[in-house]
Design an enzyme around this catalytic site. Structure first.
Site, PDB file in Angstrom:
ATOM      1  N   HIS A  37       0.826  -1.203   0.000  1.00 19.01           N
ATOM      2  CA  HIS A  37       0.000   0.000   0.000  1.00 19.01           C
ATOM      3  C   HIS A  37       0.865   1.260   0.000  1.00 19.01           C
ATOM      4  CE1 HIS A  37      -3.838  -1.982   0.781  1.00 19.01           C
ATOM      5  NE2 HIS A  37      -3.159  -2.804   1.577  1.00 19.01           N
ATOM      6  N   THR A  75      12.884  -8.447   4.225  1.00 18.61           N
ATOM      7  CA  THR A  75      12.651  -7.144   3.594  1.00 18.61           C
ATOM      8  C   THR A  75      13.681  -6.825   2.517  1.00 18.61           C
ATOM      9  OG1 THR A  75      13.977  -6.017   5.268  1.00 18.61           O
ATOM     10  CG2 THR A  75      11.604  -6.222   5.702  1.00 18.61           C
TER      11      THR A  75
END
Length: 188
Positions: free
Chosen positions: A106, A159
């Protein structure tokens, strides 16, 4: 939506999972699972296996290699507007239960607009190289490549990309050690 319309949607949607009832039952039967996955995925090897209870979104942009096992509770989210291939899982990869992979995230750049209304960043591909093992509940975020024969410890959040032949763990995942050939280093 009537039952026939719902069944047609389940059969034609670019996804599989327990919420897609007319396709979900096929995950319990190897031949039916293979036939369904070969139809829905960009590529799906004859020796790959998706167990019942796995959610996959954007199947048509995902490539699954030989001897890949995806265990229950996993969520593989490969839906993308900007990528032809969003997720590649090479041969001999093991995914523990509850592994999650996401190729998009998002947007949250404007603090004055609810995140819900900001859309998504462009998708970034995920590549899991040959022989990797992702333990239970590992999360892999957009743009990550996990190297060949790398182990990611249970519960890690990846990540950033990881090289080949390492053990990584933690939140965010960090390299814990290098995997060395025990026989080669103790010859002599």
């Amino acid at each position: 939506m009537g039952l026939l319309s719902r069944i047609k949607y389940w059969n034609n949607a670019d996804r599989i999972g327990p919420d897609m009832l007319s396709t979900y039952w096929r995950m319990f039967f190897k031949e039916k699972m293979l036939k369904l996955c070969k139809k829905k995925f960009q590529s799906f090897a004859d020796t790959a296996e998706i167990r019942p209870g796995v959610y996959v979104v954007g199947c048509s942009k995902i490539s699954i290699g030989n001897r890949v096992a995806i265990r229950p509770g996993s969520m593989i989210h490969g839906m993308s507007d900007n990528l032809t291939t969003s997720i590649i899982i090479e041969d001999d990869v093991l995914l523990g239960s509850g592994v999650h992979m996401y190729v998009s995230n998002h947007c949250y750049d404007n603090p004055d607009i609810p995140i819900y209304d900001q859309g998504h960043y462009p998708s970034e591909p995920i590549i899991i190289r040959k022989g990797a093992w992702l333990g239970a509940n590992v999360i892999v975020l957009p743009g990550v490549e996990i190297g060949a024969n790398t182990v990611v410890a249970a519960g890690a959040v990846v990540t950033k990309s990881l090289p080949a032949k390492v053990v990584a763990g933690g939140v965010p995942a960090k390299i814990i050690k290098t995997i060395q050939n025990f026989q080669a280093e103790n010859k002599g």
